[in-house]
Every structure is written in C-alpha cells, then in structure tokens.
Scaffold this motif. Structure first.
Motif, mmCIF file in Angstrom:
data_model
loop_
_atom_site.group_PDB
_atom_site.id
_atom_site.type_symbol
_atom_site.label_atom_id
_atom_site.label_comp_id
_atom_site.label_asym_id
_atom_site.label_seq_id
_atom_site.Cartn_x
_atom_site.Cartn_y
_atom_site.Cartn_z
ATOM 1 N N ILE A 1 49.450 74.379 44.756
ATOM 2 C CA ILE A 1 50.890 73.866 45.248
ATOM 3 C C ILE A 1 51.110 72.505 44.767
ATOM 4 N N THR A 2 52.243 72.380 44.337
ATOM 5 C CA THR A 2 52.604 70.851 43.896
ATOM 6 C C THR A 2 54.101 70.545 44.378
ATOM 7 N N GLU A 3 54.406 69.392 44.488
ATOM 8 C CA GLU A 3 55.841 69.026 45.082
ATOM 9 C C GLU A 3 57.110 69.982 44.573
ATOM 10 N N ASP A 4 56.900 70.327 43.244
ATOM 11 C CA ASP A 4 58.216 71.125 42.524
ATOM 12 C C ASP A 4 58.082 72.445 43.251
ATOM 13 N N LEU A 5 56.980 73.081 44.061
ATOM 14 C CA LEU A 5 57.163 74.276 44.528
ATOM 15 C C LEU A 5 57.690 74.512 45.844
ATOM 16 N N VAL A 6 58.092 73.153 46.409
ATOM 17 C CA VAL A 6 58.169 73.154 47.993
ATOM 18 C C VAL A 6 59.746 73.703 47.992
ATOM 19 N N GLY A 7 59.773 74.727 48.871
ATOM 20 C CA GLY A 7 61.244 75.337 49.261
ATOM 21 C C GLY A 7 61.194 76.737 48.577
ATOM 22 N N HIS A 8 60.275 77.212 47.636
ATOM 23 C CA HIS A 8 60.239 78.473 47.183
ATOM 24 C C HIS A 8 59.408 79.327 48.018
ATOM 25 N N LYS A 9 59.349 80.461 47.613
ATOM 26 C CA LYS A 9 58.596 81.525 48.558
ATOM 27 C C LYS A 9 57.170 81.803 47.637
ATOM 28 N N LEU A 10 56.286 82.163 48.269
ATOM 29 C CA LEU A 10 54.810 82.273 47.760
ATOM 30 C C LEU A 10 54.844 83.512 46.765
ATOM 31 N N GLY A 11 55.616 84.317 46.987
ATOM 32 C CA GLY A 11 55.820 85.646 46.168
ATOM 33 C C GLY A 11 56.368 85.507 45.021
ATOM 34 N N GLU A 12 57.257 84.280 44.552
ATOM 35 C CA GLU A 12 57.800 83.913 43.509
ATOM 36 C C GLU A 12 56.666 83.660 42.234
ATOM 37 N N PHE A 13 55.506 83.446 42.774
ATOM 38 C CA PHE A 13 54.623 82.987 41.878
ATOM 39 C C PHE A 13 53.320 83.747 41.532
ATOM 40 N N SER A 14 53.566 85.217 42.167
ATOM 41 C CA SER A 14 52.593 86.148 41.902
ATOM 42 C C SER A 14 53.265 87.447 41.763
ATOM 43 N N PRO A 15 53.336 87.654 40.155
ATOM 44 C CA PRO A 15 54.260 88.641 39.868
ATOM 45 C C PRO A 15 53.684 90.054 40.274
ATOM 46 N N THR A 16 54.262 91.229 40.759
ATOM 47 C CA THR A 16 53.793 92.346 41.119
ATOM 48 C C THR A 16 53.734 93.197 39.800
ATOM 49 N N ARG A 17 54.532 93.139 39.061
ATOM 50 C CA ARG A 17 54.739 94.181 37.860
ATOM 51 C C ARG A 17 54.353 93.541 36.560
ATOM 52 N N ILE A 18 53.908 94.066 35.612
ATOM 53 C CA ILE A 18 53.562 93.641 34.094
ATOM 54 C C ILE A 18 54.453 94.514 33.402
ATOM 55 N N PHE A 19 55.380 93.553 32.398
ATOM 56 C CA PHE A 19 56.255 94.088 31.443
ATOM 57 C C PHE A 19 55.404 94.227 30.117
ATOM 58 N N ARG A 20 55.330 95.281 29.600
ATOM 59 C CA ARG A 20 54.475 95.505 28.458
ATOM 60 C C ARG A 20 55.296 95.699 27.055
ATOM 61 N N GLY A 21 56.698 95.800 27.255
ATOM 62 C CA GLY A 21 57.575 95.906 26.318
ATOM 63 C C GLY A 21 58.215 97.151 26.279
ATOM 64 N N HIS A 22 59.128 97.356 25.515
ATOM 65 C CA HIS A 22 59.761 98.818 25.558
ATOM 66 C C HIS A 22 59.048 99.640 24.485
ATOM 67 N N ALA A 23 59.045 100.935 24.883
ATOM 68 C CA ALA A 23 58.277 101.933 23.936
ATOM 69 C C ALA A 23 59.254 101.866 22.620
ATOM 70 N N LYS A 24 58.330 101.981 21.243
ATOM 71 C CA LYS A 24 59.082 102.086 20.082
ATOM 72 C C LYS A 24 59.284 103.597 19.794
ATOM 73 N N SER A 25 60.346 104.002 19.270
ATOM 74 C CA SER A 25 60.540 105.177 19.171
ATOM 75 C C SER A 25 60.505 105.388 17.343
ATOM 76 N N ASP A 26 60.164 106.389 16.874
ATOM 77 C CA ASP A 26 60.016 106.844 15.599
ATOM 78 C C ASP A 26 61.268 107.044 14.715
#
Length: 92
Positions: free
Chosen positions: A62-87
């Motif tokens: 935690i730094t001064e820049d993070l004050v006022g934000h929520k803790l959940g903003e900095f711990s992502p729950t989903r991982i985006f692996r890109g869109h599926a490539k179509s043939d």
C-alpha cells in the motif's frame, strides 16, 4: 453511486483491528484478508496486505497513491487470455 460522507469509508472491523495492531509493532507482517470491498485508508500506507482473489492471496504493498481505492481493484479475479483464433477468417 458513491458512499455517503456521513457514513465514512467502509472497512471490515477485523481488518481494521489488524491494521491498527500492526501499525504499532515494528515487525512487517503480511495481513491476509478476504474483504475485497474494504477501502484503503491512510493508516494502511506502507503495509503489505494479501487480498484473496478466489484462488490465491495476492500481496499488495500500500502506497499513498492507493488511498481511497478498494482492495479488490488490485487483485483481479479473471484472467484474459485473448480471443480464440478462427481458421475461417483468412480463407476465401
């Protein structure tokens, strides 16, 4: 919609007690929490808090820049692996 100023920022009681107890001690202990909706307050600056994302605890320094934000903003729950490539896209 923002939280009322009269109510003040939300922070879980147990997390707040842990922050206050570690604030007085010289040991730097990582505080683990499940409360992603707690707001980061100035008393948390220079602490390391591990936030649960549904699978693991992600440490956040935690730094001064993070004050006022929520803790959940900095711990992502989903991982985006890109869109599926179509043939079919490049063929004619």
């Amino acid at each position: 919609m923002a939280r009322s100023i009269k109510k003040g920022p939300f922070i879980e009681k147990s997390l707040y007690q842990k922050v206050l107890s570690s604030f007085g001690s010289e040991k730097r202990v990582v505080i683990k929490t499940y409360s992603r909706s707690s707001t980061i307050i100035p008393e948390m600056v220079s602490l390391t808090i591990s936030v649960y994302n549904g699978k693991t605890f992600i440490p956040i320094y935690i730094t001064e820049d993070l004050v006022g934000h929520k803790l959940g903003e900095f711990s992502p729950t989903r991982i985006f692996r890109g869109h599926a490539k179509s043939d079919k896209k490049g063929r004619k």
